[in-house]
Write a protein that holds these residues in place. Structure first.
Motif, short mmCIF file in Angstrom:
data_model
loop_
_atom_site.label_atom_id
_atom_site.label_comp_id
_atom_site.label_asym_id
_atom_site.label_seq_id
_atom_site.Cartn_x
_atom_site.Cartn_y
_atom_site.Cartn_z
N VAL A 78 0.87 -1.17 0.00
CA VAL A 78 0.00 0.00 0.00
C VAL A 78 0.91 1.22 0.00
O VAL A 78 1.67 1.43 0.95
CB VAL A 78 -0.92 0.01 1.23
CG1 VAL A 78 -1.79 1.26 1.24
CG2 VAL A 78 -1.77 -1.25 1.28
N ASN A 79 0.85 2.01 -1.05
CA ASN A 79 1.71 3.19 -1.15
C ASN A 79 1.08 4.40 -0.45
O ASN A 79 -0.13 4.57 -0.46
CB ASN A 79 1.97 3.51 -2.62
CG ASN A 79 2.79 2.44 -3.31
OD1 ASN A 79 3.73 1.89 -2.73
ND2 ASN A 79 2.44 2.11 -4.54
N ASP A 80 1.95 5.19 0.15
CA ASP A 80 1.52 6.40 0.88
C ASP A 80 0.36 6.10 1.82
O ASP A 80 -0.70 6.75 1.76
CB ASP A 80 1.12 7.50 -0.12
CG ASP A 80 2.25 7.86 -1.07
OD1 ASP A 80 3.40 7.94 -0.61
OD2 ASP A 80 1.96 8.04 -2.27
N PRO A 81 0.53 5.14 2.71
CA PRO A 81 -0.58 4.72 3.56
C PRO A 81 -0.92 5.74 4.63
O PRO A 81 -0.03 6.37 5.21
CB PRO A 81 -0.05 3.43 4.20
CG PRO A 81 1.43 3.66 4.28
CD PRO A 81 1.78 4.42 3.03
N ALA A 82 -2.20 5.90 4.89
CA ALA A 82 -2.63 6.72 6.01
C ALA A 82 -2.62 5.86 7.27
O ALA A 82 -2.84 4.65 7.22
CB ALA A 82 -4.04 7.26 5.76
N ALA A 83 -2.33 6.46 8.40
CA ALA A 83 -2.39 5.72 9.65
C ALA A 83 -3.80 5.18 9.83
O ALA A 83 -4.78 5.80 9.46
CB ALA A 83 -2.02 6.63 10.82
N GLY A 84 -3.91 3.99 10.40
CA GLY A 84 -5.23 3.41 10.60
C GLY A 84 -5.16 1.90 10.72
O GLY A 84 -4.16 1.35 11.17
N THR A 85 -6.22 1.24 10.31
CA THR A 85 -6.35 -0.20 10.46
C THR A 85 -6.30 -0.88 9.10
O THR A 85 -7.01 -0.49 8.18
CB THR A 85 -7.67 -0.56 11.16
OG1 THR A 85 -7.68 0.05 12.46
CG2 THR A 85 -7.82 -2.06 11.33
N TYR A 86 -5.47 -1.92 8.99
CA TYR A 86 -5.32 -2.69 7.76
C TYR A 86 -5.40 -4.17 8.13
O TYR A 86 -4.82 -4.60 9.13
CB TYR A 86 -3.99 -2.39 7.09
CG TYR A 86 -3.84 -0.96 6.64
CD1 TYR A 86 -4.01 -0.60 5.31
CD2 TYR A 86 -3.56 0.04 7.57
CE1 TYR A 86 -3.88 0.73 4.90
CE2 TYR A 86 -3.44 1.37 7.17
CZ TYR A 86 -3.60 1.71 5.84
OH TYR A 86 -3.48 3.02 5.45
N THR A 87 -6.09 -4.95 7.31
CA THR A 87 -6.31 -6.36 7.64
C THR A 87 -6.08 -7.23 6.41
O THR A 87 -6.49 -6.88 5.30
CB THR A 87 -7.73 -6.60 8.17
OG1 THR A 87 -7.98 -5.71 9.26
CG2 THR A 87 -7.90 -8.03 8.66
N TRP A 88 -5.43 -8.36 6.61
CA TRP A 88 -5.19 -9.33 5.55
C TRP A 88 -5.56 -10.73 6.03
O TRP A 88 -5.50 -11.03 7.23
CB TRP A 88 -3.72 -9.37 5.15
CG TRP A 88 -3.11 -8.09 4.68
CD1 TRP A 88 -2.99 -7.66 3.39
CD2 TRP A 88 -2.48 -7.08 5.49
NE1 TRP A 88 -2.35 -6.44 3.35
CE2 TRP A 88 -2.02 -6.06 4.62
CE3 TRP A 88 -2.27 -6.95 6.86
CZ2 TRP A 88 -1.36 -4.92 5.07
CZ3 TRP A 88 -1.62 -5.81 7.32
CH2 TRP A 88 -1.18 -4.82 6.42
N TYR A 89 -5.89 -11.61 5.09
CA TYR A 89 -5.98 -13.05 5.35
C TYR A 89 -4.68 -13.68 4.87
O TYR A 89 -4.14 -13.31 3.83
CB TYR A 89 -7.14 -13.68 4.59
CG TYR A 89 -8.49 -13.20 5.03
CD1 TYR A 89 -8.93 -13.42 6.33
CD2 TYR A 89 -9.34 -12.53 4.14
CE1 TYR A 89 -10.19 -12.98 6.73
CE2 TYR A 89 -10.59 -12.10 4.54
CZ TYR A 89 -11.01 -12.32 5.83
OH TYR A 89 -12.25 -11.89 6.23
N VAL A 90 -4.16 -14.63 5.63
CA VAL A 90 -2.91 -15.29 5.26
C VAL A 90 -3.01 -16.78 5.53
O VAL A 90 -3.76 -17.23 6.41
CB VAL A 90 -1.71 -14.72 6.04
CG1 VAL A 90 -1.47 -13.26 5.67
CG2 VAL A 90 -1.91 -14.88 7.55
#
Length: 382
Positions: free
Chosen positions: A254-266
């Motif tokens: 994710v380029n130039d990400p804003a602070a916050g919540t990010y979620t992935w499945y792995v």
């Protein structure tokens, strides 16, 4: 009617990827509908009865979690993810000797009416694999139970999920029943588990030194497992998948990400326990011997500017596991919910490395992994 499953835990946002195609190669010649042998434990005849499939929850505890205002919630894609449903199910029965005696694909699943026909017998094993969307995957499976447990598929961020279109994506889910099969049915519900874990990071920047600045340029989940087993790894099975470069891959940044919540499945990635004793030294170097290059982590990169004008491109790495100290295991059906706050750059923090110092800071780029020069705060979990 599809079976809706309940996720527990602290995750509220979800990142999905593209549609998956399941492929394991040839699974063998046809297997007989029913076989009778004393060794196989079959007693003759068959029974049809409704089977209850219950999922285990997305287990896990927030690691120093907390709510943050005015931050971004990243959802990829914005719609189309059915993470709580079973749309279709493969049912395979193995007798007491481990031979396959039945394999059948059910194109839909109704939790109130799911009649399944199985061969009567003692010490039988029945595997349930949901959301393959492939009626040919295990058709005529002739392998043994031991061989079936080792079956895997190659996955990536774009193929971790299954489905039939951009608006319909599902998670692979599986469960096992072991015991006797009689006309009375199974004595208990079958516990199902999702074949993925959920990684959720909530991060912010709150620099402790007046005049310092950190501008994030990239956020990425790295070293995710690229191999996924159909069934849960047995207790005591050890490290999984095999420690080889081709079995791991990073997700799209994710380029130039804003602070916050990010979620992935792995996919599941069991890398054992390391030697770290504080959150500051949980890194590739303190992972179990030889496993550092294969541990899953989230990386935040950005440009750090000190009040006096010195600059450097820094990388903050947060390794995923059951704690923020020494556990590096990413286990299926678990949520890893991590909250971090970047408050500065500390040379003693092993999670920080230098990408480029641009001639500032007196940093030896050939030894960048050792950390950075200067002490203007710390990265800490709050």
């Amino acid at each position: 009617m599809k079976r809706f499953l309940s996720f527990a835990g602290t995750g509220k946002t979800y990142v999905a990827a593209a549609i998956a195609a399941w492929a394991i190669g040839t699974v063998g010649a046809s297997c007989s509908k029913e076989r009778h042998s004393a060794q196989g434990g079959l007693t003759g005849g068959e029974s049809t009865f409704n089977i209850a499939l219950k999922t285990g929850t997305f287990a896990g505890t927030a690691l120093d979690g907390g709510q943050m205002a005015e931050t971004e919630t990243k959802v990829i894609p914005a719609a189309g993810m059915h993470e709580d449903e079973m749309a279709n199910i493969w049912v395979l029965q193995f007798d007491a000797s481990g031979a396959c005696v039945r394999s059948k694909y059910y194109a839909s699943y109704d939790p109130d009416n799911f009649p399944v026909t199985l061969s009567n017998g003692t010490a039988q094993t029945v595997a349930f694999v949901a959301n393959t969307f492939d009626p040919d995957l295990f058709n005529g499976y002739a392998g043994t139970w031991s061989a079936f447990q080792t079956l895997t598929r190659r996955v990536s961020e774009a193929t971790l999920h299954t489905g039939e279109g951009a608006a319909d994506r599902y998670l692979p889910i599986s469960g096992i029943y072991k015991g006797d099969i009689t006309a009375a049915g199974l004595p208990a519900a079958v516990q199902m588990k999702r074949a993925v874990a959920k990684v959720r990071i909530t991060w912010s920047v709150d620099l402790a030194t007046a005049g310092d600045r950190f501008v994030p340029t990239r956020l990425q989940l790295c070293q995710a497992a690229a191999v996924q087993s159909f069934l849960e790894q047995q207790s005591g099975a050890g490290l999984y998948p095999v420690a080889a470069a081709e079995n791991f891959a990073s997700y799209e940044a994710v380029n130039d990400p804003a602070a916050g919540t990010y979620t992935w499945y792995v996919a599941e990635n069991r890398r054992g326990t390391g030697s770290g004793s504080t959150a500051f030294d949980k890194s590739a170097e303190t992972a179990q011997s030889g496993q550092g290059p294969y541990c899953t982590y989230v990386e935040v990169q950005g440009r750090y500017t000190f009040a006096e004008g010195a600059e450097a491109d820094l990388s903050y790495k947060f390794y995923i596991g059951a704690d923020v100290l020494s556990d590096y295991n990413v286990v299926r059906n678990n949520i890893y919910d991590l909250t971090v706050r970047i408050v500065g750059a500390n040379a003693s923090d092993a999670r920080i490395s230098v990408v480029s110092a641009g001639g500032y800071w007196g940093v030896d780029l050939e030894d960048a992994s050792a950390g950075v020069t200067g002490d203007s705060g710390e990265v800490r979990f709050d």
